[in-house]
Design a protein around this motif. Structure first.
Motif, mmCIF file in Angstrom:
data_model
loop_
_atom_site.group_PDB
_atom_site.id
_atom_site.type_symbol
_atom_site.label_atom_id
_atom_site.label_comp_id
_atom_site.label_asym_id
_atom_site.label_seq_id
_atom_site.Cartn_x
_atom_site.Cartn_y
_atom_site.Cartn_z
ATOM 1 N N THR A 249 0.863 -1.430 -0.131
ATOM 2 C CA THR A 249 -0.088 -0.010 -0.075
ATOM 3 C C THR A 249 0.764 1.210 -0.098
ATOM 4 O O THR A 249 0.516 2.239 -0.301
ATOM 5 C CB THR A 249 -1.034 0.124 1.412
ATOM 6 O OG1 THR A 249 -0.150 -0.069 2.380
ATOM 7 C CG2 THR A 249 -1.901 -1.200 1.253
ATOM 8 N N SER A 250 1.989 1.106 0.618
ATOM 9 C CA SER A 250 2.944 2.316 0.769
ATOM 10 C C SER A 250 4.268 2.646 -0.208
ATOM 11 O O SER A 250 4.612 3.811 -0.499
ATOM 12 C CB SER A 250 3.444 2.406 2.155
ATOM 13 O OG SER A 250 2.444 2.535 3.068
ATOM 14 N N ALA A 251 4.307 1.725 -0.899
ATOM 15 C CA ALA A 251 5.507 1.515 -1.972
ATOM 16 C C ALA A 251 5.172 2.419 -3.089
ATOM 17 O O ALA A 251 4.154 2.587 -3.545
ATOM 18 C CB ALA A 251 5.818 0.270 -2.488
ATOM 19 N N ARG A 343 2.170 -4.017 -6.734
ATOM 20 C CA ARG A 343 2.112 -4.654 -5.707
ATOM 21 C C ARG A 343 2.950 -5.900 -5.697
ATOM 22 O O ARG A 343 3.779 -6.097 -4.661
ATOM 23 C CB ARG A 343 0.611 -5.083 -5.579
ATOM 24 C CG ARG A 343 -0.335 -3.908 -5.049
ATOM 25 C CD ARG A 343 -1.586 -4.538 -4.475
ATOM 26 N NE ARG A 343 -2.308 -3.312 -3.928
ATOM 27 C CZ ARG A 343 -3.560 -2.991 -4.702
ATOM 28 N NH1 ARG A 343 -3.780 -3.521 -5.837
ATOM 29 N NH2 ARG A 343 -4.441 -2.065 -4.341
ATOM 30 N N ARG A 344 2.926 -6.707 -6.731
ATOM 31 C CA ARG A 344 3.750 -7.931 -6.599
ATOM 32 C C ARG A 344 5.147 -7.434 -6.512
ATOM 33 O O ARG A 344 5.958 -8.263 -5.892
ATOM 34 C CB ARG A 344 3.530 -8.800 -7.750
ATOM 35 C CG ARG A 344 1.807 -9.472 -7.797
ATOM 36 C CD ARG A 344 1.655 -10.195 -8.828
ATOM 37 N NE ARG A 344 0.239 -10.785 -8.593
ATOM 38 C CZ ARG A 344 -0.181 -11.769 -9.613
ATOM 39 N NH1 ARG A 344 0.469 -12.211 -10.696
ATOM 40 N NH2 ARG A 344 -1.449 -12.112 -9.515
ATOM 41 N N THR A 345 5.583 -6.548 -7.527
ATOM 42 C CA THR A 345 6.855 -6.157 -7.441
ATOM 43 C C THR A 345 7.427 -5.614 -6.281
ATOM 44 O O THR A 345 8.486 -5.684 -5.660
ATOM 45 C CB THR A 345 7.421 -5.242 -8.571
ATOM 46 O OG1 THR A 345 6.758 -5.533 -9.664
ATOM 47 C CG2 THR A 345 8.374 -4.544 -8.747
ATOM 48 N N ALA A 346 6.442 -4.863 -5.496
ATOM 49 C CA ALA A 346 6.925 -4.303 -4.304
ATOM 50 C C ALA A 346 7.191 -5.465 -3.131
ATOM 51 O O ALA A 346 8.176 -5.361 -2.319
ATOM 52 C CB ALA A 346 5.922 -3.142 -3.902
ATOM 53 N N ASN A 349 10.597 -7.019 -3.828
ATOM 54 C CA ASN A 349 11.696 -6.240 -3.504
ATOM 55 C C ASN A 349 11.778 -6.024 -2.118
ATOM 56 O O ASN A 349 12.928 -6.215 -1.550
ATOM 57 C CB ASN A 349 11.314 -4.882 -4.067
ATOM 58 C CG ASN A 349 11.648 -4.588 -5.426
ATOM 59 O OD1 ASN A 349 12.026 -5.692 -6.201
ATOM 60 N ND2 ASN A 349 10.887 -3.773 -6.070
ATOM 61 N N VAL A 350 10.591 -6.209 -1.144
ATOM 62 C CA VAL A 350 10.635 -6.079 0.135
ATOM 63 C C VAL A 350 11.420 -7.580 0.854
ATOM 64 O O VAL A 350 12.119 -7.479 1.526
ATOM 65 C CB VAL A 350 9.267 -5.725 0.990
ATOM 66 C CG1 VAL A 350 9.019 -5.964 2.357
ATOM 67 C CG2 VAL A 350 8.934 -4.269 0.708
ATOM 68 N N ARG A 351 10.746 -8.531 0.279
ATOM 69 C CA ARG A 351 11.274 -9.684 0.697
ATOM 70 C C ARG A 351 12.823 -10.013 0.355
ATOM 71 O O ARG A 351 13.495 -10.311 1.259
ATOM 72 C CB ARG A 351 10.564 -10.923 -0.126
ATOM 73 C CG ARG A 351 9.039 -11.117 0.316
ATOM 74 C CD ARG A 351 8.406 -12.148 -0.090
ATOM 75 N NE ARG A 351 7.252 -12.695 0.498
ATOM 76 C CZ ARG A 351 5.946 -12.249 -0.070
ATOM 77 N NH1 ARG A 351 6.049 -11.253 -0.990
ATOM 78 N NH2 ARG A 351 4.735 -12.352 0.673
ATOM 79 N N ALA A 425 13.278 1.902 1.574
ATOM 80 C CA ALA A 425 12.769 2.305 0.208
ATOM 81 C C ALA A 425 11.671 1.617 -0.485
ATOM 82 O O ALA A 425 10.757 2.216 -1.152
ATOM 83 C CB ALA A 425 14.023 2.484 -0.599
ATOM 84 N N ALA A 426 11.871 0.102 -0.502
ATOM 85 C CA ALA A 426 10.896 -0.298 -1.063
ATOM 86 C C ALA A 426 9.942 -0.482 -0.472
ATOM 87 O O ALA A 426 8.595 -0.744 -1.137
ATOM 88 C CB ALA A 426 11.488 -2.210 -0.914
ATOM 89 N N THR A 427 9.639 -0.306 0.863
ATOM 90 C CA THR A 427 8.295 -0.068 1.475
ATOM 91 C C THR A 427 7.801 1.453 1.356
ATOM 92 O O THR A 427 6.571 1.359 1.498
ATOM 93 C CB THR A 427 8.478 -0.282 2.998
ATOM 94 O OG1 THR A 427 9.254 -1.525 3.261
ATOM 95 C CG2 THR A 427 7.110 -0.469 3.758
#
Length: 441
Positions: A249-251, A343-346, A349-351, A425-427
């Motif tokens: 939601t925030s990326a 969303r999937r990319t975010a 990236n976060v994982r 940054a990813a978040t």
């Protein structure tokens, strides 16, 4: 004894080199400098300014429209008829002036345009924030790349001093007959290898410094280093899925995609207004005069005025409006899928960044223990050399292991800190305060 002394001097040289940059530029100051002149940020800021001006333009479409028209003409008229006596030969002047005021009363398309312009401005605000955050990540990467390259060079130079002393001792031993030429050749091969490593380390340092210049806008060779006791914190919260949920939601990639979808949805509303009726108010006054005409030379003048309401109700006879609506609906569906992709990319990236931080913290701890073990081995090997159970080559190998672990430890620290910044940054939550916290190291 000479070999041990050379190692001590190399360590002292490394410590002095580290202390020599205590007053260099730090991460936070370079970020502020880079953010103020980065071309990507400047371009995003200019785009935002243009979007805000489009809001003003959209609002103006619902405002008053007024104007004045004026004209004057010099006329000449000459008329003759064959077989009929007499002719008309006359010159005269005409002039007119008019003024008008129009005001849209009901125009659905105008209001949709205003709402869409505001949504577009919000999109560019997100783009500007994303560009500023991108500067932070690019600068951090370039900054730590320089530090790692400096560490590599210093460690290679320390290794070069140790290998050089080992080569000199091997030559002395060969001259007095206590060693063979094989020992000398082996020491020479190691020394040549270190020379090649030093050249490569210098080239890498130059490359990383120019990469940093590309971000900051100027060449900066004097950077502050990390404290040797810097401890990289674990992610907080400690749950990977909590970070993923927040990123979805925030990326910035997600927020930009969502805002792009919002702008596209206004295109649908605008297309549907193609068959809406409109109501405009209009008023005008006009005055004209002349000192003659083609028929007479009498001077005339006239004045007029009107106030009225204009009603317009278009029909979609050819089907163009319906086709435009279907087109915009398809484009909205496309942006909806772009949001899901973002969303999937975010999440991915976060994982990746989260695992980079957690594994980096563990790697730092492991490398710290490995450094203690390597230093213990080096001390034991030096003692063995003094009592005659170890050779100079054994000490050299132990020293190389220490320098290798020192470099690996530094790299693990840099990677852990970088991944911590990348995770934020990813978040979409990376701020200058996060850089300030990293800068404290």
């Amino acid at each position: 004894m000479r070999f041990t002394k050379a190692l001590t001097l190399s360590a002292l040289t490394l410590a002095l080199a580290s202390a020599g940059v205590a007053n260099g530029a730090d991460l936070l100051s370079l970020y502020r400098e880079a953010a103020s002149q980065d071309p990507a940020v400047a371009a995003a800021r200019a785009s935002l300014q243009a979007a805000r001006e489009r809001v003003t333009q959209a609002e103006a479409a619902n405002g008053f429209a007024a104007g004045v028209n004026a004209s004057t003409n010099l006329n000449y008229f000459d008329s003759q008829a064959r077989g009929i006596p007499g002719s008309t030969d006359r010159g005269y002047q005409t002039a007119s002036v008019s003024a008008f005021v129009n005001k849209p009363l009901i125009r659905p398309a105008n209001q949709v345009g205003i709402d869409q312009a505001n949504a577009s401005a919000k999109l560019f605000e997100e783009s500007l924030a994303a560009a500023q955050m991108d500067v932070a990540t690019r600068l951090s990467q370039a900054y730590f790349d320089v530090l790692l390259a400096q560490d590599n060079l210093l460690l290679v130079q320390a290794q070069k001093a140790a290998v050089g002393e080992q080569l000199a001792q091997a030559r002395r031993n060969f001259e007095v007959g206590t060693a063979t030429i094989v020992d000398t050749n082996e020491a020479q091969a190691r020394y040549d290898q270190v020379i090649a490593q030093e050249i490569a380390a210098n080239n890498e340092l130059d490359r990383t410094r120019w990469a940093l210049r590309n971000v900051v806008g100027r060449y900066e060779a004097n950077l502050k280093r990390l404290r040797t006791n810097a401890q990289v914190p674990a992610p907080s919260p400690s749950s990977m899925e909590a970070w993923v949920t927040r990123a979805e939601t925030s990326a910035f990639g997600v927020r930009i995609a969502q805002q792009t979808q919002s702008v596209a949805e206004y295109d649908v509303k605008r297309a549907r207004t193609g068959t809406d009726w409109t109501l405009d108010a209009t008023a005008s006054v006009a005055h004209g005069q002349s000192n003659g005409s083609t028929a007479t030379g009498i001077r005339t003048w006239s004045s007029s005025g009107l106030i009225g309401i204009t009603f317009n109700w278009p029909f979609d006879v050819s089907g163009g409006v319906s086709a435009r609506v279907r087109e915009t609906l398809a484009l909205v569906d496309k942006t909806r899928n772009d949001v899901e992709t973002a969303r999937r990319t975010a999440g991915l990236n976060v994982r990746q960044s989260y695992l980079g931080v957690t594994s980096g913290v563990a790697s730092v701890a492991a490398q710290q223990q490995a450094l203690k073990s390597a230093e213990t081995l080096l001390a034991s090997t030096k003692l063995g050399l003094e009592v005659g159970v170890r050779t100079n080559l054994d000490v050299l190998n132990a020293q190389q292991q220490v320098t290798q672990v020192q470099r690996d430890l530094a790299q693990a620290r840099y990677n852990a800190l970088l991944n911590d910044l990348r995770l934020k940054a990813a978040t979409g939550v990376l701020t200058e305060d996060d850089l300030r916290a990293t800068n404290a190291y």
